[in-house]
Design an enzyme around this catalytic site. Structure first.
Site, PDB file in Angstrom:
ATOM      1  N   LYS A 215       0.617  -1.401  -0.005  1.00  0.00           N
ATOM      2  CA  LYS A 215      -0.145   0.089  -0.148  1.00  0.00           C
ATOM      3  C   LYS A 215       0.827   1.262   0.334  1.00  0.00           C
ATOM      4  O   LYS A 215       0.483   2.613  -1.248  1.00  0.00           O
ATOM      5  CB  LYS A 215      -1.044  -0.289   0.967  1.00  0.00           C
ATOM      6  N   CYS A 269      -4.020  10.098   1.633  1.00  0.00           N
ATOM      7  CA  CYS A 269      -3.344   9.377   1.330  1.00  0.00           C
ATOM      8  C   CYS A 269      -1.798   9.330   0.990  1.00  0.00           C
ATOM      9  O   CYS A 269      -0.652   9.197   1.062  1.00  0.00           O
ATOM     10  CB  CYS A 269      -3.893   7.536   0.535  1.00  0.00           C
TER      11      CYS A 269
HETATM   12  N1  LIG Z   1     -10.255   7.802   1.771  1.00  0.00           N
HETATM   13  C1  LIG Z   1      -9.409   6.821   0.809  1.00  0.00           C
HETATM   14  O1  LIG Z   1      -9.666   7.501  -0.228  1.00  0.00           O
HETATM   15  C2  LIG Z   1      -8.821   5.686   1.763  1.00  0.00           C
HETATM   16  C3  LIG Z   1      -8.465   5.478   0.607  1.00  0.00           C
HETATM   17  C4  LIG Z   1      -7.605   3.769   1.015  1.00  0.00           C
HETATM   18  C5  LIG Z   1      -6.948   3.634   2.151  1.00  0.00           C
HETATM   19  N2  LIG Z   1      -6.878   4.641   3.165  1.00  0.00           N
HETATM   20  C6  LIG Z   1      -7.201   4.628   4.369  1.00  0.00           C
HETATM   21  O2  LIG Z   1      -8.378   3.975   5.675  1.00  0.00           O
HETATM   22  C7  LIG Z   1      -8.080   4.848   6.311  1.00  0.00           C
HETATM   23  C8  LIG Z   1      -9.683   5.499   6.679  1.00  0.00           C
HETATM   24  O3  LIG Z   1      -9.586   6.497   6.836  1.00  0.00           O
HETATM   25  P1  LIG Z   1     -11.085   7.473   5.874  1.00  0.00           P
HETATM   26  O4  LIG Z   1     -10.593   7.962   4.630  1.00  0.00           O
HETATM   27  O5  LIG Z   1     -12.251   6.453   5.875  1.00  0.00           O
HETATM   28  O6  LIG Z   1     -10.818   8.275   7.172  1.00  0.00           O
HETATM   29  P2  LIG Z   1     -12.146   8.491   7.638  1.00  0.00           P
HETATM   30  O7  LIG Z   1     -11.065   9.758   8.484  1.00  0.00           O
HETATM   31  O8  LIG Z   1     -13.223   9.549   6.632  1.00  0.00           O
HETATM   32  O9  LIG Z   1     -13.017   7.939   8.977  1.00  0.00           O
HETATM   33  C9  LIG Z   1     -11.857   7.677  10.167  1.00  0.00           C
HETATM   34  C10 LIG Z   1     -13.273   7.654  10.928  1.00  0.00           C
HETATM   35  O10 LIG Z   1     -12.810   6.468  12.108  1.00  0.00           O
HETATM   36  C11 LIG Z   1     -12.568   7.129  12.784  1.00  0.00           C
HETATM   37  N3  LIG Z   1     -12.604   6.855  14.653  1.00  0.00           N
HETATM   38  C12 LIG Z   1     -11.112   7.109  15.063  1.00  0.00           C
HETATM   39  N4  LIG Z   1     -10.909   6.587  15.677  1.00  0.00           N
HETATM   40  C13 LIG Z   1     -11.661   6.222  15.998  1.00  0.00           C
HETATM   41  C14 LIG Z   1     -11.517   4.696  17.166  1.00  0.00           C
HETATM   42  N5  LIG Z   1     -10.888   4.813  17.965  1.00  0.00           N
HETATM   43  N6  LIG Z   1     -12.684   4.157  17.110  1.00  0.00           N
HETATM   44  C15 LIG Z   1     -14.131   4.028  16.025  1.00  0.00           C
HETATM   45  N7  LIG Z   1     -13.673   4.949  15.201  1.00  0.00           N
HETATM   46  C16 LIG Z   1     -13.171   6.359  14.820  1.00  0.00           C
HETATM   47  C17 LIG Z   1     -13.241   8.995  13.044  1.00  0.00           C
HETATM   48  O11 LIG Z   1     -14.269   9.203  13.539  1.00  0.00           O
HETATM   49  C18 LIG Z   1     -14.157   9.424  11.779  1.00  0.00           C
HETATM   50  O12 LIG Z   1     -15.124   8.681  11.403  1.00  0.00           O
HETATM   51  C19 LIG Z   1      -7.000   5.675   6.402  1.00  0.00           C
HETATM   52  O13 LIG Z   1      -5.821   5.052   7.256  1.00  0.00           O
HETATM   53  C20 LIG Z   1      -6.578   6.140   5.480  1.00  0.00           C
HETATM   54  O14 LIG Z   1      -5.162   5.930   4.910  1.00  0.00           O
HETATM   55  C21 LIG Z   1      -7.722   5.821   2.587  1.00  0.00           C
END
Ligand SMILES: NC(=O)c1ccc[n+]([C@@H]2O[C@H](COP(=O)([O-])OP(=O)(O)OC[C@H]3O[C@@H](n4cnc5c(N)ncnc54)[C@H](O)[C@@H]3O)[C@@H](O)[C@H]2O)c1
Length: 439
Positions: A215, A269
């Site tokens: 990743k 990202c």
């Molecule tokens: N958004 C993308 O396009 C994408 C793509 C690939 C990978 N990722 C990875 O996926 C992961 C999540 O990204 P995202 O975009 O969904 O983030 P986001 O901020 O949209 O959502 C994350 C959620 O997690 C919640 N959260 C935080 N701490 C928590 C806990 N301890 N328990 C439960 N919920 C909790 C937050 O309130 C938030 O709603 C990251 O590591 C990101 O790098 C994201």
């Protein structure tokens, strides 16, 4: 392995589509988020994020009773962690005189800790959050083992990177190839069984650290490739060349695929993940570090371009179109457009921002307008920062009657110089130092 119940921790851009998709494919899913406002919004049937098609899948999942949302975890067969992994805004590491960003793993740690009291023999835990190499083995496993259970023998533990494209998340979740890295081969096999619930793409089993590295390598490669495109845009301006035409011609070569320059690299990202390598091994990540520097300094290059177009910025009003980190999404995180706006303001300009995907956004030191007209009406120049479809298709002749601006600056190669010229604008383009003058 047969899974009946799944807990998904984190209901953001990744966790919510994933939880909803598992639910519409028959699993009982508890979606957990620490933010009570998000839980309330979802229970009311509304969304807190914009993703095409997500509303319908969420509604189906909630109505079937297969998806419930809560701030509290429950016992389950499997737990999936999709919480944020940003870098610290204010804590840096240093190596050989260079400052690097440090990963903020607090959300992963607290989500993992929350699983501990619910963890049972035979459970599967999957980390999906993009994480530094060895996180699953060195950070997640020891926390889970506080339960008294042993990772790899009492419970299964995997890392599976999420590789979906925002705007296409629901289809890519299902269609994309999925890498599942287990801390043991049995863990990887358990992970495969879970994702086989809905994944139609190939599912590849590997070890957890390889999966983590896959990743970060993907996003680092994008970052380095964008950095060279951005550097080409600077070189092209120096040599009086149109970089967009030069890239088009270079890409006719069968083994060349130069990406597009722009105002910088954003999102949480591509502009974040390369730092995970630099922090973990700064002595081995020279190119990665310098690519980050190039991309992070591109907003300054854009601001210089605006200065060339407008002269002294103090007292000038600029309409900035777009604040998202990429086209046709509402995600403003780490957006280079925001950095451009701040730098313009630091130089004395008044900047009115129009972001159609998040008109209600409130950001510190950014003046968001309520409409395109409100942004452009009194502007001295129109600055295009994001290639949203609705910006790319703006008819310049019509726009001209809604603004006194006759200078336009395109940082994303969205506007046809001839059209803008015949509408009376002088169009400046990133990567091309000869402005096309209007009537
Ligand atoms: N958004 C993308 O396009 C994408 C793509 C690939 C990978 N990722 C990875 O996926 C992961 C999540 O990204 P995202 O975009 O969904 O983030 P986001 O901020 O949209 O959502 C994350 C959620 O997690 C919640 N959260 C935080 N701490 C928590 C806990 N301890 N328990 C439960 N919920 C909790 C937050 O309130 C938030 O709603 C990251 O590591 C990101 O790098 C994201």
């Amino acid at each position: 392995m047969n899974f009946r119940k799944l807990c998904v921790l984190g209901l953001g851009y990744i966790g919510l589509p994933t939880a909803s998709t598992f639910a519409t494919h028959g699993l009982q899913v508890v979606g957990v988020d620490i933010n009570p406002d998000i839980i309330e919004t979802l229970r009311g049937g509304s969304l807190h994020i914009h993703e095409p098609g997500l509303g319908a899948v969420l509604e189906a999942a909630l109505e079937s009773g297969k998806l419930t949302v809560s701030t509290d975890l429950e016992e389950a067969d499997a737990f999936l962690i999709a919480v944020p992994t940003p870098f610290y805004p204010d804590r840096h590491g240093e190596y050989d005189g260079r400052q690097y960003r440090r990963a903020d793993m607090r959300a992963v740690i607290s989500a993992t800790e929350a699983i501990v009291p619910h963890l049972r023999k035979g459970n599967l835990v999957v980390l999906e959050s993009t994480s530094p190499p060895r996180t699953t083995v060195d950070l997640v496993a020891p926390v889970l083992e506080r339960s008294g259970l042993k990772a790899g023998s009492d419970f299964f533990l995997c890392y599976s990177p999420e590789r979906v494209l925002p705007g296409h998340i629901l289809s890519e979740l299902i269609e994309n190839a999925r890498v599942v890295g287990g801390i043991t081969p049995e863990s990887a096999a358990a992970g495969r069984d879970l994702y086989a619930t809905f994944v139609k793409g190939e599912i590849i089993e590997t070890d957890a650290t390889t999966a983590e590295m896959v990743k970060i390598m993907e996003n680092t490669t994008r970052d380095v490739n964008i950095a060279i495109a951005n550097e080409f845009s600077r070189l092209a301006e120096k040599f009086g060349v149109d970089v967009w035409e030069a890239i088009r011609l270079a890409n006719l070569h069968p083994r060349i695929n130069i990406l597009s320059p722009g105002p910088g690299v954003g999102g949480h990202c591509i502009s974040v993940d390369p730092w995970f390598f630099v922090e973990a091994a700064p002595e081995l990540s020279e190119l990665i570090y310098h690519a980050r520097q190039v991309n992070d300094s591109q907003p300054r290059f854009v601001v210089n371009k605006v200065k060339q177009a407008l002269g002294e910025l103090r007292g000038k009003t600029i309409a900035a179109l777009g604040l998202a980190y990429k086209p046709d999404v509402d995600d403003l995180r780490e957006s280079p457009a925001t950095e451009v706006v701040h730098l313009l303001q630091d130089a004395g300009a008044v900047v009115n921002v129009w972001e159609p995907f998040k008109p209600e956004a409130r950001m510190k030191d950014v003046h968001m307008t309520k409409s395109l007209d409100a942004a452009i009406h009194d502007a001295d120049a129109i600055l295009l920062l994001v290639k949203h479809t609705e910006f790319a298709t703006l008819p310049p002749a019509e726009l001209a009657s809604h603004t006194r601006a006759r200078i336009a600056i395109d940082t994303v190669n969205a506007w046809d110089p001839k059209n803008w010229q015949s509408a009376g604008f002088t169009l400046h383009r990133l990567g091309a130092n000869k402005p096309i003058s209007g009537l």
